[in-house]
Design a protein around this motif. Structure first.
Motif, PDB file in Angstrom:
ATOM      1  N   ASP A   1       0.600  -1.106  -0.109  1.00  0.00           N
ATOM      2  CA  ASP A   1       0.067   0.025   0.109  1.00  0.00           C
ATOM      3  C   ASP A   1       0.687   1.366  -0.100  1.00  0.00           C
ATOM      4  N   TRP A   2       1.999   1.007  -0.681  1.00  0.00           N
ATOM      5  CA  TRP A   2       2.703   2.496  -0.861  1.00  0.00           C
ATOM      6  C   TRP A   2       2.254   3.328  -1.952  1.00  0.00           C
ATOM      7  N   LEU A   3       1.614   2.719  -3.091  1.00  0.00           N
ATOM      8  CA  LEU A   3       1.170   3.615  -4.200  1.00  0.00           C
ATOM      9  C   LEU A   3      -0.025   4.305  -3.588  1.00  0.00           C
ATOM     10  N   ASP A   4      -0.329   5.475  -3.876  1.00  0.00           N
ATOM     11  CA  ASP A   4      -1.236   6.306  -3.446  1.00  0.00           C
ATOM     12  C   ASP A   4      -2.159   6.918  -4.721  1.00  0.00           C
ATOM     13  N   VAL A   5      -3.436   6.596  -4.891  1.00  0.00           N
ATOM     14  CA  VAL A   5      -4.106   7.122  -6.044  1.00  0.00           C
ATOM     15  C   VAL A   5      -4.819   8.498  -5.516  1.00  0.00           C
ATOM     16  N   ASP A   6      -3.882   9.544  -5.855  1.00  0.00           N
ATOM     17  CA  ASP A   6      -3.784  10.916  -5.253  1.00  0.00           C
ATOM     18  C   ASP A   6      -5.018  11.537  -6.017  1.00  0.00           C
ATOM     19  N   ALA A   7      -5.170  12.613  -5.550  1.00  0.00           N
ATOM     20  CA  ALA A   7      -6.481  13.489  -6.172  1.00  0.00           C
ATOM     21  C   ALA A   7      -6.482  14.090  -7.514  1.00  0.00           C
ATOM     22  N   ALA A   8      -5.120  14.220  -7.744  1.00  0.00           N
ATOM     23  CA  ALA A   8      -4.680  14.502  -9.301  1.00  0.00           C
ATOM     24  C   ALA A   8      -5.090  13.227 -10.234  1.00  0.00           C
ATOM     25  N   THR A   9      -4.885  12.118  -9.831  1.00  0.00           N
ATOM     26  CA  THR A   9      -5.027  11.053 -10.469  1.00  0.00           C
ATOM     27  C   THR A   9      -6.789  10.742 -10.476  1.00  0.00           C
ATOM     28  N   ARG A  10      -7.349  10.792  -9.450  1.00  0.00           N
ATOM     29  CA  ARG A  10      -8.628  10.620  -9.218  1.00  0.00           C
ATOM     30  C   ARG A  10      -9.468  11.161 -10.040  1.00  0.00           C
ATOM     31  N   SER A  11      -9.075  12.523 -10.482  1.00  0.00           N
ATOM     32  CA  SER A  11      -9.836  13.560 -11.071  1.00  0.00           C
ATOM     33  C   SER A  11     -10.020  13.164 -12.857  1.00  0.00           C
ATOM     34  N   LYS A  12      -8.963  12.299 -13.244  1.00  0.00           N
ATOM     35  CA  LYS A  12      -9.055  11.780 -14.501  1.00  0.00           C
ATOM     36  C   LYS A  12     -10.037  10.809 -14.961  1.00  0.00           C
ATOM     37  N   HIS A  13     -10.870  11.063 -16.149  1.00  0.00           N
ATOM     38  CA  HIS A  13     -11.864  10.243 -16.476  1.00  0.00           C
ATOM     39  C   HIS A  13     -11.675   9.244 -17.594  1.00  0.00           C
ATOM     40  N   ASP A  14     -10.208   9.247 -17.913  1.00  0.00           N
ATOM     41  CA  ASP A  14     -10.009   8.335 -19.032  1.00  0.00           C
ATOM     42  C   ASP A  14      -9.070   7.389 -18.408  1.00  0.00           C
ATOM     43  N   ILE A  15      -9.517   6.104 -18.490  1.00  0.00           N
ATOM     44  CA  ILE A  15      -8.861   5.153 -17.872  1.00  0.00           C
ATOM     45  C   ILE A  15      -7.232   4.963 -18.190  1.00  0.00           C
ATOM     46  N   SER A  16      -6.816   5.180 -19.625  1.00  0.00           N
ATOM     47  CA  SER A  16      -5.507   4.994 -19.967  1.00  0.00           C
ATOM     48  C   SER A  16      -4.845   6.281 -19.486  1.00  0.00           C
ATOM     49  N   ASP A  17      -5.276   7.354 -19.397  1.00  0.00           N
ATOM     50  CA  ASP A  17      -4.556   8.588 -18.855  1.00  0.00           C
ATOM     51  C   ASP A  17      -4.254   8.474 -17.433  1.00  0.00           C
ATOM     52  N   ALA A  18      -5.273   7.971 -16.755  1.00  0.00           N
ATOM     53  CA  ALA A  18      -5.206   7.902 -15.168  1.00  0.00           C
ATOM     54  C   ALA A  18      -4.185   6.474 -14.783  1.00  0.00           C
ATOM     55  N   LEU A  19      -4.102   5.725 -15.604  1.00  0.00           N
ATOM     56  CA  LEU A  19      -3.187   4.382 -15.433  1.00  0.00           C
ATOM     57  C   LEU A  19      -1.830   4.759 -15.592  1.00  0.00           C
ATOM     58  N   ALA A  20      -1.544   5.671 -16.756  1.00  0.00           N
ATOM     59  CA  ALA A  20      -0.395   6.213 -17.153  1.00  0.00           C
ATOM     60  C   ALA A  20       0.263   7.087 -15.910  1.00  0.00           C
ATOM     61  N   ALA A  21      -0.637   7.842 -15.402  1.00  0.00           N
ATOM     62  CA  ALA A  21      -0.279   8.795 -14.451  1.00  0.00           C
ATOM     63  C   ALA A  21       0.175   8.164 -13.168  1.00  0.00           C
ATOM     64  N   LEU A  22      -0.795   7.135 -12.802  1.00  0.00           N
ATOM     65  CA  LEU A  22      -0.117   6.189 -11.570  1.00  0.00           C
ATOM     66  C   LEU A  22       1.264   5.526 -11.811  1.00  0.00           C
ATOM     67  N   PHE A  23       1.353   5.217 -13.052  1.00  0.00           N
ATOM     68  CA  PHE A  23       2.801   4.559 -13.236  1.00  0.00           C
ATOM     69  C   PHE A  23       3.832   5.635 -13.059  1.00  0.00           C
ATOM     70  N   ILE A  24       3.465   6.646 -13.942  1.00  0.00           N
ATOM     71  CA  ILE A  24       4.623   7.739 -13.580  1.00  0.00           C
ATOM     72  C   ILE A  24       4.936   8.103 -12.042  1.00  0.00           C
ATOM     73  N   GLN A  25       3.755   8.116 -11.574  1.00  0.00           N
ATOM     74  CA  GLN A  25       3.860   8.672 -10.107  1.00  0.00           C
ATOM     75  C   GLN A  25       4.693   7.506  -9.443  1.00  0.00           C
ATOM     76  N   ALA A  26       4.435   6.275  -9.663  1.00  0.00           N
ATOM     77  CA  ALA A  26       5.267   5.332  -9.007  1.00  0.00           C
ATOM     78  C   ALA A  26       6.673   5.233  -9.259  1.00  0.00           C
ATOM     79  N   CYS A  27       7.039   5.582 -10.721  1.00  0.00           N
ATOM     80  CA  CYS A  27       8.450   5.722 -10.837  1.00  0.00           C
ATOM     81  C   CYS A  27       9.370   6.770 -10.431  1.00  0.00           C
ATOM     82  N   HIS A  28       8.496   7.881  -9.936  1.00  0.00           N
ATOM     83  CA  HIS A  28       9.202   9.022  -9.602  1.00  0.00           C
ATOM     84  C   HIS A  28       9.291   8.770  -8.021  1.00  0.00           C
ATOM     85  N   ARG A  29       8.581   8.176  -7.406  1.00  0.00           N
ATOM     86  CA  ARG A  29       8.931   7.801  -5.859  1.00  0.00           C
ATOM     87  C   ARG A  29       9.806   6.868  -5.947  1.00  0.00           C
ATOM     88  N   THR A  30       9.926   6.012  -6.875  1.00  0.00           N
ATOM     89  CA  THR A  30      10.806   4.943  -6.999  1.00  0.00           C
ATOM     90  C   THR A  30      12.380   5.364  -7.144  1.00  0.00           C
TER      91      THR A  30
END
Length: 375
Positions: free
Chosen positions: A64-93
């Motif tokens: 549970d280290w990954l966080d679906v933050d407010a910016a990601t939650r606001s996205k309505h397109d699943i492809s864009d939202a998934l990409a944003a989550l991955f980018i966030q995970a890479c940045h934190r890594t």
């Protein structure tokens, strides 16, 4: 016709004729986005996008280290939202430090370092440079190569928003120098996790999911497609299995991802069974269940809400495992749970309905199945 065939193969869509020469397209069990001959197609899930994203993050991240933050939650397109989550995970890594390790590399140098490759050197017209094999300690590792492969794809993906592509380009700069992979999905599967690379596990797991979302299976075989495709039944099944495995403290041998080759209905092993959920300890079956990604119909006094074919399937699982109780989980929109008792066989089937759109869906699932291993 070619476009219709691709829609059927990619989204498992049902296409029916409509008025004025139009067609009515009903998507199947896949969601996502794709480019079909210049036409951008997006199919959203029935549940909120952020809920699907939360389940994907829970699959990729057991801690549970990954966080679906407010910016990601606001996205309505699943492809864009998934990409944003991955980018966030890479940045934190990468913020925790770049992974480095030793690798063997062949080089041509003006001096000898490491192992001199004599056969290659003597075939040269000139004595210098010489061909050597040496150990290099750097960040050109399989972990970084896998993340770079996905970031390289995202930064140029026309289906994503400009902001998401820009974020991918920014993070990609940390790994732009690593080697390209011919098959990043296979490389990701071959990574061995230790304390030396553990902090990369969440990002690489998410990368593995994204890479698999870029391929679809159909009657003609596996095909790489221009976009993301999420097989909803597969994702929901995996999320439920991973949730219960962690809640019950089981390992992947006790609750396997696949029971192919472990369970048969008959003694001659002609009828093989593969339940979605099962637990086996020391060769003894202690739990069996199945997952259906569909809404549990409202039942009447005479007919159970569960589909009779689903009930027959569960009876086969109970018969083969020798268990008296099992779980049939309908994952969709919440409905009334029920219990079916077959007195002649002494079997009981617990039918559970799970509302995937609920914020507390994980805790509800754990609560409804908490008695499962105590039968």
């Amino acid at each position: 016709m070619a476009q219709q065939l691709k829609l059927q193969q990619w989204f498992r869509a049902v296409i029916e004729p409509a008025e004025n020469g139009l067609v009515r397209i009903t998507p199947g069990s896949r969601v996502g986005g794709a480019d079909l001959d210049g036409l951008k197609i997006s199919v959203g899930p029935k549940i909120p996008v952020y809920r699907l994203l939360t389940m994907i993050s829970e699959i990729a991240d057991p801690y549970d280290w990954l966080d679906v933050d407010a910016a990601t939650r606001s996205k309505h397109d699943i492809s864009d939202a998934l990409a944003a989550l991955f980018i966030q995970a890479c940045h934190r890594t990468f913020e925790q430090g770049m992974h480095r390790s030793y690798r063997r590399e062949r080089q041509r140098l003006g001096f000898v370092r490491g192992k001199l490759l004599i056969p290659q050197t003597i075939r040269q017209l000139r004595p210098v440079p010489v061909t050597v094999e040496t150990d290099v300690f750097d960040d050109d590792t399989p972990e970084n190569q896998v993340l770079a492969a996905v970031l390289r794809k995202l930064r140029t993906d026309p289906h994503l928003s400009d902001a998401t592509r820009q974020q991918a380009h920014h993070v990609f700069r940390d790994v732009r120098h690593v080697a390209n992979l011919r098959d990043p999905l296979r490389t990701a599967d071959d990574i061995v996790w230790t304390r030396h690379n553990q902090w990369y596990r969440q990002a690489v797991s998410l990368a593995t999911l994204i890479l698999s979302f870029g391929r679809v299976d159909h009657e003609l075989g596996e095909e790489a497609v221009p976009g993301f495709f999420i097989n909803m039944p597969h994702i929901i099944e995996r999320w439920i299995r991973d949730t219960l495995r962690r809640a019950w403290g089981l390992n992947q041998h006790e609750m396997r991802n696949s029971w192919n080759g472990y369970l048969w209905l008959d003694e001659t092993r002609r009828v093989q069974l593969q339940p979605d959920l099962a637990v086996q300890r020391a060769g003894i079956w202690t739990f069996v269940g199945d997952v259906k990604y569909k809404v549990l119909p409202q039942h009447s006094m005479r007919n159970a809400g569960a589909d009779r074919n689903d009930i027959y399937q569960m009876l086969a699982y109970l018969t083969a495992t020798g268990l008296q109780e099992g779980f049939l989980i309908y994952a969709g929109i919440g409905a009334q749970d029920e219990t079916i008792t077959i007195q002649q066989l002494g079997a009981t089937i617990h039918i559970v309905s799970l509302d995937l759109s609920a914020e507390e869906a994980r805790s509800i699932l754990i609560e409804k199945t908490r008695r499962a291993l105590s039968f």
